[in-house]
Enzyme design. Sequence first.
Site, PDB file in Angstrom:
ATOM      1  N   VAL A   1      37.530  10.869   5.855  1.00  0.00           N
ATOM      2  CA  VAL A   1      37.752  11.588   6.551  1.00  0.00           C
ATOM      3  C   VAL A   1      38.154  11.398   7.594  1.00  0.00           C
ATOM      4  CG1 VAL A   1      38.297  13.827   7.907  1.00  0.00           C
ATOM      5  CG2 VAL A   1      38.334  13.435   4.845  1.00  0.00           C
ATOM      6  N   CYS A   2      38.510  11.055   8.595  1.00  0.00           N
ATOM      7  CA  CYS A   2      38.926  10.421  10.662  1.00  0.00           C
ATOM      8  C   CYS A   2      38.918  11.434  10.991  1.00  0.00           C
ATOM      9  CB  CYS A   2      39.839   9.451  11.081  1.00  0.00           C
ATOM     10  SG  CYS A   2      39.982   9.385  12.164  1.00  0.00           S
TER      11      CYS A   2
END
Length: 158
Positions: free
Chosen positions: A92-93
Amino acid sequence: MSGIALSRLAQERKAWRKDHPFGFVAVPMKNPDGTMNLMNWECAIPGKKGTPWEGGLFKLRMLFKDDYPSSPPKCKFEPPLFHPNVYPSGTVCLSILEEDKDWRPAITIKQILLGIQELLNEPNIQDPAQAEAYTIYCQNRVEYEKRVRAQAKKFSPS
């Protein structure tokens, strides 16, 4: 392993067991010998009601380093999701998960999971991590939402 990290994660687990958002899951993994591994959590985030994500339960691995809570956990969807802010690897960014951006040691597992749920329906197009999802999100919202709904159906717990 750091005593600080383990003690904080034990507190997090206790707080989570006492009170957590409906439909969410966050459980430390077990070691081969049956003991609990507080550095590796299996989580699940429900799709928010009233969004194309509704109905899905999205599995996520949360990995903590020895210097937690100085550094954020790595959060990785398993399997990876179709989403502009999820790398093809599933990672996840999100700014609160980046040490040099918005990570603060006071951020809890609950806040991280709620933040990721929010991100699912409100991608940050300033920080794309997945070219295909980003392009479709920007150019054809109807197609994007169709794919998200299909993904939610695929990852439905029932």
